[in-house]
Design a protein around this motif. Sequence first.
Motif, PDB file in Angstrom:
ATOM      1  N   ARG A 272       0.830  -1.206   0.000  1.00  0.00           N
ATOM      2  CA  ARG A 272       0.000   0.000   0.000  1.00  0.00           C
ATOM      3  C   ARG A 272       0.863   1.255   0.000  1.00  0.00           C
ATOM      4  NH1 ARG A 272      -2.725   2.744   4.427  1.00  0.00           N
ATOM      5  NH2 ARG A 272      -1.872   1.140   5.809  1.00  0.00           N
ATOM      6  N   LEU A 274       1.235   5.430   0.296  1.00  0.00           N
ATOM      7  CA  LEU A 274       0.651   6.451   1.161  1.00  0.00           C
ATOM      8  C   LEU A 274       0.790   7.818   0.523  1.00  0.00           C
ATOM      9  CD1 LEU A 274       1.960   5.412   4.725  1.00  0.00           C
ATOM     10  CD2 LEU A 274      -0.292   4.967   3.729  1.00  0.00           C
ATOM     11  N   SER A 277       0.897  13.304   2.808  1.00  0.00           N
ATOM     12  CA  SER A 277       0.494  13.734   4.149  1.00  0.00           C
ATOM     13  C   SER A 277       0.607  12.621   5.179  1.00  0.00           C
ATOM     14  CB  SER A 277      -0.940  14.264   4.119  1.00  0.00           C
ATOM     15  OG  SER A 277      -1.833  13.243   3.673  1.00  0.00           O
ATOM     16  N   GLN A 278       0.576  11.356   4.722  1.00  0.00           N
ATOM     17  CA  GLN A 278       0.644  10.223   5.643  1.00  0.00           C
ATOM     18  C   GLN A 278       1.978   9.482   5.591  1.00  0.00           C
ATOM     19  OE1 GLN A 278      -2.721   7.593   5.058  1.00  0.00           O
ATOM     20  NE2 GLN A 278      -4.131   9.306   4.676  1.00  0.00           N
ATOM     21  N   ALA A 279       2.822   9.841   4.638  1.00  0.00           N
ATOM     22  CA  ALA A 279       4.092   9.135   4.455  1.00  0.00           C
ATOM     23  C   ALA A 279       5.050   9.458   5.590  1.00  0.00           C
ATOM     24  CB  ALA A 279       4.719   9.525   3.128  1.00  0.00           C
ATOM     25  N   PRO A 280       5.932   8.529   5.932  1.00  0.00           N
ATOM     26  CA  PRO A 280       6.944   8.813   6.962  1.00  0.00           C
ATOM     27  C   PRO A 280       7.894   9.896   6.478  1.00  0.00           C
ATOM     28  CG  PRO A 280       7.429   6.740   5.867  1.00  0.00           C
ATOM     29  CD  PRO A 280       6.086   7.170   5.377  1.00  0.00           C
ATOM     30  N   GLY A 297       6.345   7.855   0.409  1.00  0.00           N
ATOM     31  CA  GLY A 297       5.169   7.007   0.575  1.00  0.00           C
ATOM     32  C   GLY A 297       4.884   6.139  -0.629  1.00  0.00           C
ATOM     33  N   ARG A 321       5.049   1.990   8.856  1.00  0.00           N
ATOM     34  CA  ARG A 321       3.872   2.851   8.805  1.00  0.00           C
ATOM     35  C   ARG A 321       2.661   2.103   8.235  1.00  0.00           C
ATOM     36  NH1 ARG A 321       3.523   8.532   8.820  1.00  0.00           N
ATOM     37  NH2 ARG A 321       5.408   8.336  10.090  1.00  0.00           N
ATOM     38  N   THR A 322       2.875   1.190   7.270  1.00  0.00           N
ATOM     39  CA  THR A 322       1.754   0.506   6.617  1.00  0.00           C
ATOM     40  C   THR A 322       1.422  -0.845   7.245  1.00  0.00           C
ATOM     41  OG1 THR A 322       3.295  -0.412   4.985  1.00  0.00           O
ATOM     42  CG2 THR A 322       2.137   1.625   4.408  1.00  0.00           C
TER      43      THR A 322
END
Length: 671
Positions: A272, A274, A277-280, A297, A321-322
């Motif tokens: 998945r 990302l 805004s959500q990526a490390p 991401g 993160r995922t």
Amino acid sequence: RRRRRGHGRGRSRSRRRRRIRRWAAASVGAALVLLVALGLGALGPARQVRADLERGRALAQQAQAALLAARPAAATSLFAEAGDAFGAGARSAEAWPLRALSGVPVLGRTPDAILGAAEVGRELARAGWTVSRAVASLPGGLSALSPAGGRLPLGAVRALTPAADRALALVEDAGRQAAALPGSLVPSEVATGVEALRAKLAAALPAVRRLDALLHALPAFAGQDGPRRYFVAVQNPAELRGAGGFLGAFAILTISDGRLSLGPFQDVTVLRDLPPSQAPPAPAAYQAVYGAFGGAGYWRSLNMTPDVPTAGSLIDALWQRTHGTSLDGTIFVDPTAFADLLSVSGPVAVPETHETLTAANVVEFTTNRAYALFGGDSALRKQLLGLAASRVFERFLSSHAAAGMARAIVGAAAGGHIVLQATDPRVEAAFVEAGVAGTFGPQGGDLFGAIVNNTAGNKVDFYMRRTVRDVVTLRPGGEADARATVGFANGAPAGARPSYVLGPYGGVISSFHLVPGEDFASVGFSCARGCRVLRASEGGRPAALEVSRLPAMTTYTTAMLLAPQRSVAFSLSLVTPRAWSGSANGGAYRLRLQGQPTIVPTRATLVVRPPPGMALVSASGGLAVQRGVAVWSGTLGRSQSFTVRFAPNRSWLEGAWAGIRAFLDRPILHL
């Protein structure tokens, strides 16, 4: 009367001057006779010393070759003989005619230099004997260091580690002794020999450190303190990325106290992505250069950086993160590594593709022909790399050819086709020291590298041929001028129909109106920090470069459009301050030539010219000194390091006088 007294005093002074001249002439004559006598007396011992040292060097080279050929017992015996030869040379150097020269001005340092060189050789022979004897004591010799029964040989690694520690201590001690050897106020032949010895040590010490670092890191890497999980990233260099190639498949490898458990390979598209805004978070340098391709991401852009430790850390962060779990590192492999493994294990069938993979065909099949065969079957196409990787690793780990397994892994790692990254800082530091971490950037010297990222989405890099030529001229004050030429030739078929391999593809790329087989890529030229490109051209026309000044280096980037059956050359004129270290009495220049693993290895040429008034005294990394310049030609993988050392180009007498002046000019007190 006064006139007669004056004449008498004049005759007396004249007689005294004649006596002084006769005395001086007699003294000089006696000194010359003594010097000639000492020289003649020292001639025999000097010849014997030279013969002993030459014999020791030849035996040490034979011992090294025997150890690399998996004959540790023979290597042990040869290293012992080499040590005896160097010891005999040291005893010959202690002969009284040679030691008597110690009292002669200027020549007095020569016996110390010869004796010191013999002792350094003896230390190096002891180091080789220590390692080869420990390897010979292992059950099966070098084959004991190969995987067997699905396990890594941690017992053999632990048994060999103390010997490697001892060898490293001996080589480091030899390095300190060599650094203290007199290299000035000695005959030029001795000075050249001392400098060559230092250069040999400069090349040997990193190799011993790499061995020692790997032996210390392997138990932790192999889960001696608990299970370790690694992301196995299979890269396809037919679609180049900075770290190697398009990330086509992955698997999770678990290692617990040496036992290997490899999960199923899957296509990377199951992972998945990302949004930004959500990526490390990613390093600023990476985000600035590669953020437009999806940033940290997007799985298929994480290995666009040529620095593999950075790519591995991005994979670790995105996985956490995922998936909510952590990894212990990443292992990058490509189809050339498959060829190395199959050369030991033998062919393996892949029933899904009706193909038998061999060391000779695995690269061509997995990077080109399979896509032509199964391009229309998207499900099978996405499994191709994973299927091949799974069968190759299964076959290799079940192989009984123990003698060749370790060599196959070492060979693949040396070529940059297996690269290791670990989240454990101690293990990662050992991988960097061992040269298997895929680092990109200068290491205490100059740098030049050309890195390609395919942005067309096709597999045209299968057809690409690359050449690199770097001509470096050193200038006074530490500056280096370089004339670098990087050539690309696109051998893709012209006039072909669109296909999965040749493209073209839609989306954003369609605005460039590519034809089938056309290469569209981002090309980055990297040099050491502070370097400047004075002129740049593409095919003889001025090229526009975008500059990124990073903490450790500078990168100049441009886009390349190259039609099938066409070629182009980029030429750059660069200047780098503080590229070499030293003074008017000599110095050293170190260069790291960076590349990336390609299907057809890059052909590279390097030429290094010393500063004006200087002459090359040694060169390492495969450089050969020809007509006053250092030259190397060969194939370039991830990187290759070179060192040249130079000294003033003057006669021995001029060198001696320069040394005396340098000593006399040195202040005695510093206020």
